[in-house]
Design an enzyme around this catalytic site. Structure first.
Site, PDB file in Angstrom:
ATOM      1  N   HIS A 194      -5.357  -3.460  -2.979  1.00 59.34           N
ATOM      2  CA  HIS A 194      -4.999  -2.501  -4.040  1.00 59.34           C
ATOM      3  C   HIS A 194      -4.871  -3.160  -5.410  1.00 59.34           C
ATOM      4  O   HIS A 194      -4.502  -2.503  -6.379  1.00 59.34           O
ATOM      5  CB  HIS A 194      -3.688  -1.798  -3.680  1.00 59.34           C
ATOM      6  CG  HIS A 194      -3.788  -0.993  -2.423  1.00 59.34           C
ATOM      7  ND1 HIS A 194      -4.225   0.300  -2.385  1.00 59.34           N
ATOM      8  CD2 HIS A 194      -3.542  -1.347  -1.129  1.00 59.34           C
ATOM      9  CE1 HIS A 194      -4.225   0.738  -1.134  1.00 59.34           C
ATOM     10  NE2 HIS A 194      -3.811  -0.254  -0.354  1.00 59.34           N
ATOM     11  N   LYS A 237     -11.419   1.042  -2.102  1.00 58.01           N
ATOM     12  CA  LYS A 237     -10.402   1.534  -3.032  1.00 58.01           C
ATOM     13  C   LYS A 237     -11.001   1.536  -4.449  1.00 58.01           C
ATOM     14  O   LYS A 237     -11.839   2.377  -4.721  1.00 58.01           O
ATOM     15  CB  LYS A 237      -9.148   0.702  -2.843  1.00 58.01           C
ATOM     16  CG  LYS A 237      -8.734   0.769  -1.348  1.00 58.01           C
ATOM     17  CD  LYS A 237      -7.509   0.042  -1.006  1.00 58.01           C
ATOM     18  CE  LYS A 237      -7.327  -0.185   0.484  1.00 58.01           C
ATOM     19  NZ  LYS A 237      -7.629   0.892   1.402  1.00 58.01           N
ATOM     20  N   SER A 292       0.792  -1.228   0.000  1.00 57.95           N
ATOM     21  CA  SER A 292       0.000   0.000   0.000  1.00 57.95           C
ATOM     22  C   SER A 292       0.824   1.277   0.000  1.00 57.95           C
ATOM     23  O   SER A 292       0.351   2.304  -0.472  1.00 57.95           O
ATOM     24  CB  SER A 292      -0.958   0.005   1.189  1.00 57.95           C
ATOM     25  OG  SER A 292      -0.261  -0.231   2.392  1.00 57.95           O
TER      26      SER A 292
HETATM   27  C1  PLP Z   1      -3.384  -3.702   1.941  1.00 61.31           C
HETATM   28  C2  PLP Z   1      -4.531  -3.195   2.764  1.00 61.31           C
HETATM   29  N1  PLP Z   1      -5.260  -4.059   3.465  1.00 61.31           N
HETATM   30  C3  PLP Z   1      -6.288  -3.677   4.221  1.00 61.31           C
HETATM   31  C4  PLP Z   1      -6.637  -2.345   4.315  1.00 61.31           C
HETATM   32  C5  PLP Z   1      -7.764  -1.942   5.194  1.00 61.31           C
HETATM   33  O1  PLP Z   1      -8.920  -1.782   4.465  1.00 61.31           O
HETATM   34  P1  PLP Z   1     -10.097  -0.877   5.033  1.00 61.31           P
HETATM   35  O2  PLP Z   1      -9.724   0.530   4.748  1.00 61.31           O
HETATM   36  O3  PLP Z   1     -11.309  -1.331   4.306  1.00 61.31           O
HETATM   37  O4  PLP Z   1     -10.162  -1.143   6.503  1.00 61.31           O
HETATM   38  C6  PLP Z   1      -5.897  -1.389   3.591  1.00 61.31           C
HETATM   39  C7  PLP Z   1      -6.177   0.052   3.582  1.00 61.31           C
HETATM   40  O5  PLP Z   1      -6.953   0.671   4.125  1.00 61.31           O
HETATM   41  C8  PLP Z   1      -4.817  -1.823   2.805  1.00 61.31           C
HETATM   42  O6  PLP Z   1      -4.079  -0.948   2.130  1.00 61.31           O
END
Ligand code: PLP
Length: 384
Positions: free
Chosen positions: A206, A238, A178
């Site tokens: 992503h 996203k 990320s």
């Molecule tokens: C790789 C990754 N996994 C999980 C999440 C968490 O997702 P959420 O924002 O829906 O809690 C994110 C970013 O927010 C992320 O970049």
């Protein structure tokens, strides 16, 4: 609060401030890509709305109709009375999309990762993770009280060495990292996990919607078969332009999560109207490769122009293009200059990224116009 606790908190805040590490919320008005900040319109390169679906009229319309049909919220946890036909429909569509036998919709990606790891790991389980995995995957192993190990970023020798001495391990990786935008070497990971009888968990937050001709994410990008990976996690916050998440896996894993995963059981279900909107997003993701082509064109344009102007880029070929500047203070100063020029780019600092690698995280979207991409490069080039 006792005075000592107050003093400790104040001290921590003062230390973060001194290190230029204090995070600041900016209050925006308007949609993700072109919001206004303090009454001035800016172009947002700090959003994960990669396909511009957050403001897509079809998604908004499905949301609106969903609210008219179900009301604003789910009203209860899924296992109480919050699971609606909108959830069921979305889950069926996600199972088909991912090629996994079954899918489960969850409130957030953070919780999805907590659910997966706490369900699959016990205190005896080795959970082996890329050092740069998202915080939620790392926290999940801690919550499960499992034996967490972190291998060097993308280092398959390190991973293979660890799984060889930890039979039955869970191996977890982000598909696209990320804060770096680089990709896990998934085909090699599949091989390593198969050879060692380990369970591979892929968080493709992503990747879904962005990679692969159908938007099927890292698995499609690498030409793997869906069941090469035991458990996949995706998020709606996203490329899908909404909020919430899903886990897709075989029936046993999904059923065990429904029965045992506390972050699923003890929380209010995702609003059904949002499920309707996300079913529409999913259909657009699958059917319309055009926005992925526009996104690809914007990524290529950004990279070409930035490199030509001497802006230091990494090897990332995804919408996440970090410009690493090193010191926190510098990252904040460049972000301020970008904002003054009308471009909102996030300054990402430790502990989100390793010390000394503060960066501007430029996130590209299919919804950005070419002049906007050129504009952000111009300001970056002038600052660096
Ligand atoms: C790789 C990754 N996994 C999980 C999440 C968490 O997702 P959420 O924002 O829906 O809690 C994110 C970013 O927010 C992320 O970049």
């Amino acid at each position: 609060m006792p005075p000592a606790a107050i003093a400790e908190l104040a001290q921590r805040l003062a230390e973060a401030d001194g290190a230029h590490a204090l995070r600041r919320r900016r209050t925006r008005a308007g949609t993700a890509l072109r919001p206004s900040l303090d009454g001035r319109q800016v172009v947002n390169f700090a959003t994960n709305d990669y396909l511009g679906l957050a403001a897509d009229p079809r998604v908004i319309d499905a949301y609106r109709q969903g609210v008219a049909c179900y009301g604003a919220g789910a009203g209860a946890a899924e296992l109480v009375s919050g699971h609606t036909d909108a959830h069921a429909e979305l889950e069926a569509a996600l199972a088909r999309f991912t090629g996994q036998p079954r899918a489960l919709v969850l409130s957030t990606g953070y919780m999805a990762n907590l659910c997966v790891v706490t369900t699959l790991a016990s205190r005896r389980t080795a959970v082996i993770e890329d050092r740069l995995n998202h915080a939620s995957m790392l926290d999940a192993a801690i919550l499960a009280r499992a034996r967490l190990q972190r291998y060097h970023h993308l280092d398959m020798v390190d991973l293979a060495t660890r799984v060889a001495v930890s039979p039955g391990a869970l191996v977890a990786t982000d598909g696209v990292f990320s804060m770096d935008g680089d990709m896990a070497p998934l085909p090699r990971m599949v091989e390593i996990c198969k050879g060692a009888d380990s369970t591979l968990i892929l968080d493709d937050a992503h990747g879904f919607g962005v990679l692969g001709a159908r938007g099927g994410g890292s698995i499609e990008h690498f030409g793997l078969k869906p069941r090469d990976v035991a458990v996949v996690v995706g998020t709606f916050g996203k490329a899908f332009g909404g909020a919430g998440a899903f886990v897709a896996a075989d029936d046993l894993v999904i059923e065990a999560m429904i029965q045992f995963a506390r972050p699923y059981i003890y929380t209010t279900a995702l609003p059904p109207a949002l499920c309707r909107a996300m079913t529409t997003s999913l259909r657009i993701v699958e059917d319309e490769a055009d926005s992925r082509r526009r996104l690809r064109a914007n990524i290529d344009r950004f990279r070409r122009r930035a490199l030509a102007r001497g802006v230091p880029l990494t090897e990332s070929c995804t919408p996440i293009q970090p410009v690493i500047v090193g010191e926190n203070r510098r990252a904040v100063a460049v972000a301020e200059r970008l904002l003054a020029g009308g471009y909102w780019v996030a300054a990402i600092r430790p502990p989100t990224v390793p010390a000394g690698s503060a960066r501007l995280r430029v996130a590209l979207s299919a919804g950005h116009a070419e002049e906007e991409v050129d504009g952000v490069v111009d300001v970056l080039a002038a600052c660096l």
